[in-house]
Write an enzyme that holds these catalytic residues in place. Structure first.
Site, PDB file in Angstrom:
ATOM      1  N   SER A   1      12.607  19.868 -18.346  1.00  0.00           N
ATOM      2  CA  SER A   1      12.587  19.641 -19.790  1.00  0.00           C
ATOM      3  C   SER A   1      12.963  18.188 -20.045  1.00  0.00           C
ATOM      4  O   SER A   1      13.287  17.450 -19.109  1.00  0.00           O
ATOM      5  CB  SER A   1      13.592  20.555 -20.487  1.00  0.00           C
ATOM      6  OG  SER A   1      14.896  20.070 -20.227  1.00  0.00           O
ATOM      7  N   LYS A   2      12.956  17.828 -21.325  1.00  0.00           N
ATOM      8  CA  LYS A   2      13.233  16.433 -21.699  1.00  0.00           C
ATOM      9  C   LYS A   2      14.569  15.939 -21.163  1.00  0.00           C
ATOM     10  O   LYS A   2      14.751  14.745 -20.965  1.00  0.00           O
ATOM     11  CB  LYS A   2      13.203  16.293 -23.220  1.00  0.00           C
ATOM     12  CG  LYS A   2      11.785  16.333 -23.750  1.00  0.00           C
ATOM     13  CD  LYS A   2      11.718  15.879 -25.190  1.00  0.00           C
ATOM     14  CE  LYS A   2      10.291  16.028 -25.696  1.00  0.00           C
ATOM     15  NZ  LYS A   2      10.213  16.640 -27.012  1.00  0.00           N
ATOM     16  N   ARG A   3      15.497  16.867 -20.952  1.00  0.00           N
ATOM     17  CA  ARG A   3      16.791  16.462 -20.392  1.00  0.00           C
ATOM     18  C   ARG A   3      16.625  15.748 -19.053  1.00  0.00           C
ATOM     19  O   ARG A   3      17.455  14.958 -18.641  1.00  0.00           O
ATOM     20  CB  ARG A   3      17.676  17.690 -20.145  1.00  0.00           C
ATOM     21  CG  ARG A   3      18.335  18.261 -21.363  1.00  0.00           C
ATOM     22  CD  ARG A   3      19.268  19.385 -20.968  1.00  0.00           C
ATOM     23  NE  ARG A   3      18.575  20.419 -20.187  1.00  0.00           N
ATOM     24  CZ  ARG A   3      18.782  20.669 -18.915  1.00  0.00           C
ATOM     25  NH1 ARG A   3      19.670  19.970 -18.245  1.00  0.00           N
ATOM     26  NH2 ARG A   3      18.107  21.612 -18.295  1.00  0.00           N
ATOM     27  N   HIS A   4      15.549  16.088 -18.346  1.00  0.00           N
ATOM     28  CA  HIS A   4      15.337  15.503 -17.023  1.00  0.00           C
ATOM     29  C   HIS A   4      14.620  14.149 -17.092  1.00  0.00           C
ATOM     30  O   HIS A   4      14.423  13.514 -16.068  1.00  0.00           O
ATOM     31  CB  HIS A   4      14.503  16.444 -16.155  1.00  0.00           C
ATOM     32  CG  HIS A   4      15.191  17.736 -15.852  1.00  0.00           C
ATOM     33  ND1 HIS A   4      14.895  18.908 -16.495  1.00  0.00           N
ATOM     34  CD2 HIS A   4      16.179  18.028 -14.979  1.00  0.00           C
ATOM     35  CE1 HIS A   4      15.664  19.877 -16.026  1.00  0.00           C
ATOM     36  NE2 HIS A   4      16.452  19.367 -15.110  1.00  0.00           N
ATOM     37  N   GLY A   5      14.217  13.729 -18.274  1.00  0.00           N
ATOM     38  CA  GLY A   5      13.466  12.475 -18.394  1.00  0.00           C
ATOM     39  C   GLY A   5      12.087  12.766 -18.943  1.00  0.00           C
ATOM     40  O   GLY A   5      11.894  13.717 -19.695  1.00  0.00           O
TER      41      GLY A   5
END
Ligand code: GLU
Length: 506
Positions: free
Chosen positions: A272-276
């Site tokens: 997800s966006k948390r990972h970049g």
């Protein structure tokens, strides 16, 4: 067996997620490798989420990756329309036919009643699904609900007992107990179809033979298989297609399913966006090459021989098969993607690299749009010097922006470290003199005279190169100095050395 007809069915709610791009890629490879047909069906029935920008972005991302579709929006085909929002009357007509055939029924519960039912189930430790309260309403009961002003949804009846067993191409035999699959809504109160109805009907109407999609959709598969059983029963769907003016279904076998493993980040959580970055467009902006991204995405779940990591797209078409796709979550290893991209950039023909870099330089404002012949030449001359030093296309511009700028922007840190220290002023004076006198303005000669300066002043090469580099580039990092200077105009180099001297004198 007929040749495969596969589809990619994105909901165009934003930019294309790399997980969905991998789904599209696997379907595309399967079609291309087996003489099949790759259908693009845009599932834009959710009017709030499906935006025109999302639609454009989805198509652009597929095209960027080279995943051209054989049938679909903007291409056409015999089983269209390929935008699901344009097929709503078909979905409604199928729901009506299912109602008439007794496979489906109208249910009038209000939102509050369903919520109360869910809470009661929870309190009693039962699974929360719909209990089938309105399964067997009489005509009179329906009339009275309607008279109360209630609106009906249409639900498909599911079996009360027994199991559904199907063979997933990746997971093998998958079993669902029907008691865990409640009667599900196929038509909402406003007449719009739900996903299992719309996708299930369209897959059959378009003659899709093979459905590869994310494993998050596995729980909807029993519903779609049940729906297929009913709509194919006694030609129900064929009659509706004809009545609604749709092309007859192609004569193909029923779809098989392959549920693809999830993409996960380093922490093994869904990507997800948390990972970049997670959108194809973002990777494009960062300067990943489309064939490298395709290579990398192919490896997210598939392997050829557990060793080979580099595949061209034609290789992938020749070698890809679903029997080598695993069911374990696939690690989206950005470092591996960067390494693959860097390797590929090194192999590019420098002229090709220069062309690939051009839009990134335009975007940075370093080149005009379109670039002048001189600007283009400069970029072509620099490309071989950049090749070894970048892993993504976007990394190039900051290394050589100073070659395109009218005036050099000095970085304070570099000035303090390399110009205001040691014998920088002597180095710059010497460089000014030897550069002015140089017969041939080429890398070898520049290297030779700079080495002479080092020797004369009795200092190491770094102590000569760095002041010259900062004077001309404004910063302490650049491609190899003599080669880069040789590409530039001698007058510009001398001007900058003189400006730097003034800066020091000030
Ligand atoms: N439209 C669905 C989604 O984007 C996928 C449908 C399918 O592949 O069955 O999640």
């Amino acid at each position: 067996m007929s040749t495969p007809r596969v589809r990619f069915a994105p909901a165009p709610s934003g930019s294309l997620h790399v997980g969905n791009a991998r789904t599209a890629l696997y379907n595309w490879l399967h079609a291309r490798g087996n003489g099949g047909t790759f259908v693009l069906r845009v599932e834009d029935t959710d009017a709030e989420r499906a935006t025109p920008e999302g639609y454009e972005a989805t198509l652009a991302a597929l095209r960027f990756l080279g995943l051209e579709w054989d049938e679909g929006p903007e291409v056409g085909g015999p089983y269209g329309p390929y935008r699901q929002s344009k097929r709503q009357s078909l979905h409604e007509a199928v729901a009506t036919a299912l109602l008439e055939a007794g496979y489906a029924y109208e249910a009038f519960e209000t939102r509050e009643e369903l919520e109360a039912e869910r809470e009661a189930a929870q309190a009693q430790g039962r699974p929360p699904g719909y209990q089938g309260g309105h399964r067997d309403l009489t005509d009179a009961q329906r009339e009275s609900f309607r008279a109360e002003g209630r609106e009906a949804v249409v639900r498909l009846r599911t079996p009360d007992e027994g199991e559904l067993v199907f063979t997933d191409v990746i997971r093998g035999e998958v079993t669902f107990a029907w008691k865990d699959v409640p009667d599900f809504v196929i038509l909402r109160a406003d007449g719009s179809p739900t996903y299992p109805l719309a996708a299930g009907v369209d897959d059959l109407a378009m003659g899709i033979t093979f459905i590869a999609r994310g494993e998050d959709l596995l729980s909807t598969t029993p519903r779609q298989i049940l729906l297929a059983d009913h709509v194919l029963d006694e030609g129900l769907l064929d009659r509706v297609l004809e009545a609604e003016g749709y092309a007859p279904r192609p004569d193909v076998e029923r779809p098989r399913y392959a549920h693809l493993p999830l993409l996960v980040g380093e922490d093994r959580k869904p990507l997800s966006k948390r990972h970049g970055a997670v959108a194809v467009a973002e990777f494009r902006r960062q300067g990943f090459l489309p064939d490298v991204l395709a290579n990398f995405l192919a490896l997210c779940g598939w392997s050829y021989d557990d060793r080979t990591e580099r595949f061209t797209v034609p290789d992938l078409i020749a070698k890809f098969s679903f029997d080598r796709v695993g069911s374990n979550p696939a690690f989206f290893d950005v470092d591996k993607l960067r390494a693959l991209n860097g390797d590929r950039i090194k192999e590019l023909d420098p002229a090709e690299l220069a062309d690939d870099l051009e839009p990134y330089f335009v975007e940075e404002g370093l080149l005009d749009q379109p670039p002048s012949a001189a600007q283009r030449q400069l970029l072509h001359d620099l490309a071989p010097l950049l090749q070894e030093r970048i892993q993504t296309l976007a990394e190039a511009a900051p290394l050589v922006d100073w070659c395109f700028a009218d005036e050099v922007a000095y970085e304070d840190k570099a000035v303090d470290k390399h110009l205001r220290k040691g014998r920088a002023d002597e180095v710059l004076d010497a460089a000014d003199a030897v550069f002015t006198e140089l017969d041939d303005w080429d890398a070898e000669s520049i290297m030779a005279v700079l080495d002479e300066v080092s020797e004369r002043l009795g200092i190491g090469r770094g102590k000569t190169f760095q002041p010259v580099r900062v004077a001309v580039a404004g910063k302490a990092v650049s491609p190899p100095l003599p080669e880069t200077l040789a590409v530039l105009d001698r007058g510009l180099v001398l001007d900058r050395i003189r400006s730097a001297k003034q800066l020091l004198g000030a």
